[in-house]
Design a protein around this motif. Structure first.
Motif, PDB file in Angstrom:
ATOM      1  N   GLN A  69       0.857  -1.181   0.000  1.00 46.81           N
ATOM      2  CA  GLN A  69       0.000   0.000   0.000  1.00 46.81           C
ATOM      3  C   GLN A  69       0.896   1.235   0.000  1.00 46.81           C
ATOM      4  OE1 GLN A  69      -3.264   0.223   2.863  1.00 46.81           O
ATOM      5  NE2 GLN A  69      -3.140   2.448   2.933  1.00 46.81           N
ATOM      6  N   SER A  70       0.599   2.156  -0.882  1.00 43.08           N
ATOM      7  CA  SER A  70       1.274   3.456  -0.923  1.00 43.08           C
ATOM      8  C   SER A  70       2.796   3.341  -0.913  1.00 43.08           C
ATOM      9  CB  SER A  70       0.814   4.324   0.253  1.00 43.08           C
ATOM     10  OG  SER A  70      -0.589   4.493   0.237  1.00 43.08           O
ATOM     11  N   GLY A  71       3.320   2.427  -1.737  1.00 42.03           N
ATOM     12  CA  GLY A  71       4.765   2.285  -1.845  1.00 42.03           C
ATOM     13  C   GLY A  71       5.422   1.582  -0.678  1.00 42.03           C
ATOM     14  N   HIS A  72       4.635   0.932   0.185  1.00 43.38           N
ATOM     15  CA  HIS A  72       5.167   0.193   1.326  1.00 43.38           C
ATOM     16  C   HIS A  72       4.755  -1.270   1.217  1.00 43.38           C
ATOM     17  CE1 HIS A  72       5.576   4.268   2.815  1.00 43.38           C
ATOM     18  NE2 HIS A  72       6.242   3.830   3.873  1.00 43.38           N
ATOM     19  N   ILE A  73       5.538  -2.131   1.859  1.00 45.17           N
ATOM     20  CA  ILE A  73       5.222  -3.562   1.900  1.00 45.17           C
ATOM     21  C   ILE A  73       5.192  -4.016   3.351  1.00 45.17           C
ATOM     22  CG2 ILE A  73       7.666  -4.245   1.648  1.00 45.17           C
ATOM     23  CD1 ILE A  73       6.569  -6.640  -0.059  1.00 45.17           C
ATOM     24  N   LEU A  74       4.278  -4.916   3.663  1.00 43.95           N
ATOM     25  CA  LEU A  74       4.110  -5.405   5.032  1.00 43.95           C
ATOM     26  C   LEU A  74       5.035  -6.601   5.257  1.00 43.95           C
ATOM     27  CD1 LEU A  74       2.673  -5.279   7.745  1.00 43.95           C
ATOM     28  CD2 LEU A  74       0.833  -6.668   6.760  1.00 43.95           C
ATOM     29  N   LEU A  75       5.909  -6.491   6.264  1.00 44.12           N
ATOM     30  CA  LEU A  75       6.864  -7.547   6.580  1.00 44.12           C
ATOM     31  C   LEU A  75       6.781  -7.911   8.060  1.00 44.12           C
ATOM     32  CD1 LEU A  75      10.055  -6.250   4.698  1.00 44.12           C
ATOM     33  CD2 LEU A  75       8.425  -7.971   3.900  1.00 44.12           C
ATOM     34  N   TRP A 102       5.529  -1.869   8.340  1.00 40.25           N
ATOM     35  CA  TRP A 102       5.499  -1.461   6.941  1.00 40.25           C
ATOM     36  C   TRP A 102       6.882  -0.904   6.570  1.00 40.25           C
ATOM     37  CZ3 TRP A 102       1.366  -2.414   3.865  1.00 40.25           C
ATOM     38  CH2 TRP A 102       0.141  -2.660   4.476  1.00 40.25           C
ATOM     39  N   LEU A 103       7.419  -1.357   5.454  1.00 40.42           N
ATOM     40  CA  LEU A 103       8.730  -0.897   4.990  1.00 40.42           C
ATOM     41  C   LEU A 103       8.590  -0.278   3.604  1.00 40.42           C
ATOM     42  CD1 LEU A 103      11.858  -0.974   5.615  1.00 40.42           C
ATOM     43  CD2 LEU A 103      11.913  -2.975   4.094  1.00 40.42           C
ATOM     44  N   PRO A 104       9.159   0.922   3.381  1.00 44.05           N
ATOM     45  CA  PRO A 104       9.168   1.458   2.013  1.00 44.05           C
ATOM     46  C   PRO A 104       9.825   0.448   1.072  1.00 44.05           C
ATOM     47  CG  PRO A 104       9.842   3.148   3.576  1.00 44.05           C
ATOM     48  CD  PRO A 104       9.776   1.860   4.347  1.00 44.05           C
ATOM     49  N   ILE A 105       9.193   0.178  -0.049  1.00 42.85           N
ATOM     50  CA  ILE A 105       9.682  -0.853  -0.956  1.00 42.85           C
ATOM     51  C   ILE A 105      11.119  -0.573  -1.405  1.00 42.85           C
ATOM     52  CG2 ILE A 105       9.332  -1.875  -3.251  1.00 42.85           C
ATOM     53  CD1 ILE A 105       6.305  -1.530  -2.758  1.00 42.85           C
ATOM     54  N   GLY A 139      -4.422   3.538  -1.353  1.00 39.68           N
ATOM     55  CA  GLY A 139      -3.953   4.510  -0.369  1.00 39.68           C
ATOM     56  C   GLY A 139      -5.103   5.158   0.380  1.00 39.68           C
ATOM     57  N   ASP A 140      -4.862   5.445   1.638  1.00 43.29           N
ATOM     58  CA  ASP A 140      -5.905   6.003   2.499  1.00 43.29           C
ATOM     59  C   ASP A 140      -5.342   7.218   3.227  1.00 43.29           C
ATOM     60  OD1 ASP A 140      -7.721   6.484   4.699  1.00 43.29           O
ATOM     61  OD2 ASP A 140      -8.507   4.461   4.372  1.00 43.29           O
ATOM     62  N   ARG A 141      -6.148   8.279   3.356  1.00 38.89           N
ATOM     63  CA  ARG A 141      -5.695   9.475   4.072  1.00 38.89           C
ATOM     64  C   ARG A 141      -5.350   9.178   5.519  1.00 38.89           C
ATOM     65  NH1 ARG A 141      -9.676  14.443   2.129  1.00 38.89           N
ATOM     66  NH2 ARG A 141      -9.019  14.478  -0.077  1.00 38.89           N
ATOM     67  N   ALA A 142      -5.959   8.150   6.060  1.00 38.07           N
ATOM     68  CA  ALA A 142      -5.687   7.773   7.447  1.00 38.07           C
ATOM     69  C   ALA A 142      -4.313   7.137   7.599  1.00 38.07           C
ATOM     70  CB  ALA A 142      -6.764   6.814   7.948  1.00 38.07           C
ATOM     71  N   GLY A 143      -3.663   6.862   6.484  1.00 38.81           N
ATOM     72  CA  GLY A 143      -2.337   6.269   6.522  1.00 38.81           C
ATOM     73  C   GLY A 143      -2.375   4.763   6.408  1.00 38.81           C
ATOM     74  N   LEU A 144      -1.234   4.135   6.666  1.00 40.65           N
ATOM     75  CA  LEU A 144      -1.127   2.687   6.575  1.00 40.65           C
ATOM     76  C   LEU A 144      -1.847   2.020   7.742  1.00 40.65           C
ATOM     77  CD1 LEU A 144       2.681   2.628   5.727  1.00 40.65           C
ATOM     78  CD2 LEU A 144       0.823   2.129   4.125  1.00 40.65           C
ATOM     79  N   PRO A 145      -2.498   0.884   7.508  1.00 43.83           N
ATOM     80  CA  PRO A 145      -3.176   0.182   8.605  1.00 43.83           C
ATOM     81  C   PRO A 145      -2.200  -0.168   9.727  1.00 43.83           C
ATOM     82  CG  PRO A 145      -3.810  -0.744   6.477  1.00 43.83           C
ATOM     83  CD  PRO A 145      -2.675   0.190   6.209  1.00 43.83           C
TER      84      PRO A 145
END
Length: 358
Positions: free
Chosen positions: A226-232, A329-332, A310-316
């Motif tokens: 999401q929004s250029g980030h990946i969940l790790l 969340w890590l920037p890809i 992408g959500d205005r509230a940010g990443l979950p």
């Protein structure tokens, strides 16, 4: 420039040798010495680079390069160029990497305008991992016998089980500089971590030894972006304790693979996104089944690419759970393959291009 006085004695300008060299043993040394007799220069391509230390690849490229160079005299080292290669799931990409690496070195050795250099691929077809020897028809080929039937696999296994006993058993089949290096390496934290994982894997395999045939494990991995980030997640336990990984795990006996992926994703990250929404955001599914992708044994993973808008509230919000020490969340763009568990970096690289497709 190459030593032109060698031209009359050697049929090839450049020899090419591909391997992982973990560990560099007398069989490898014998092949390289033959290559230097046949060619004026030898390009050594070291595979499986830019990844975390593992039981199959305990040494990094710089360490492998040093163990190779230190086995040769200074005059011989001048005729060696050692280049790293990364693993690829796509053979075409791997072939392109090899061709590009060789082309770059040959371009430096042989400036444009001169005669076409004579190239030759040298190697021993020891097992299924040597199929690449038939994939370069544009080059000459020099097959060589297996020197003393040596294989690095039992050397690694014995060394990681007990460094002192392993070196005592195999020292006669290793260059002296490699023995010295491995004695020093055995005193490092990196060795202790690998030895701990080797013991875990040995115990893991013993528990399955009573099965009537070798087991095949089925797992799932979630590539959630999401929004250029990946969940790790950071792994809590062996194998791969402390390494970064995709959320995932084993498929239970009575669940579908997709359901297992969502269950593992939520258990390991405490992600609050509804299951139905996650399913509706799946962009691609791919099977990763390289036979040696996991030290635990034959492990086939089904990877799911999930793209959240992408959500205005940010990443979950997420937090580690189950087998994960932490989730984040890590920037890809900040992904580092040396920090990733097993082949998860390659899974990510394979799946991400599908994120932009309809």
């Amino acid at each position: 420039m190459l030593n032109v006085t060698l031209a009359s004695a050697q049929p090839y300008d450049v020899m090419v040798f591909v391997g992982r060299f973990r560990f560099f043993h007398n069989g490898h040394l014998a092949v390289m010495r033959r290559a230097l007799r046949l060619g004026r220069h030898l390009i050594v391509l070291v595979g499986s680079c830019r990844q975390a230390r593992s039981l199959r690849n305990p040494l990094n490229f710089d360490e492998v390069r040093a163990t190779i160079l230190d086995a040769f005299e200074p005059a011989e080292r001048e005729r060696l160029t050692i280049v790293p290669l990364i693993d690829r799931y796509n053979d075409i990409e791997w072939l392109a990497d090899v061709q590009a690496a060789v082309h770059e070195v040959v371009g430096r050795l042989h400036p444009a305008g001169g005669p076409e250099p004579r190239l030759c691929l040298i190697g021993h077809g020891k097992d299924q991992s040597s199929y690449y020897l038939k994939m370069f028809p544009q080059w000459a080929s020099e097959p060589v016998p297996n020197h003393e039937s040596l294989s690095a696999t039992p050397m690694r296994e014995d060394y990681l089980a007990d460094a002192e006993a392993g070196l005592a058993k195999w020292a006669a089949h290793l260059p002296a500089n490699v023995v010295d290096f491995l004695r020093s390496f055995a005193r490092t934290e990196a060795y202790r971590n690998l030895a701990e994982e080797a013991a875990f894997i040995a115990d893991y395999k013993r528990k399955w030894a009573v099965a009537p045939y070798p087991p095949t494990f089925v797992t799932t991995d979630a590539v959630l972006v999401q929004s250029g980030h990946i969940l790790l997640v950071e792994r809590r336990n062996n194998p791969g304790k402390g390494l970064l990984a995709l959320p995932g795990g084993f498929v239970d006996q009575h669940e579908r693979i997709r359901d297992a992926m969502i269950r593992e994703l939520r258990e390991e990250t405490r992600l609050k996104v509804p299951s139905g929404f996650l399913e509706g955001s799946i962009k691609a599914v791919q099977v990763f089944d390289y036979p040696y992708r996991s030290a635990r044994g034959r492990t086939i993973s089904h990877a799911f690419l999930i793209v959240l808008t992408g959500d205005r509230a940010g990443l979950p919000k997420v937090r580690g759970g189950d087998d994960a020490r932490r989730a984040f969340w890590l920037p890809i763009g900040e992904l580092e393959p040396e920090q990733m568990f097993e082949d998860h970096w390659h899974i990510i690289r394979t799946m991400l291009p599908y994120a932009s497709r309809d």
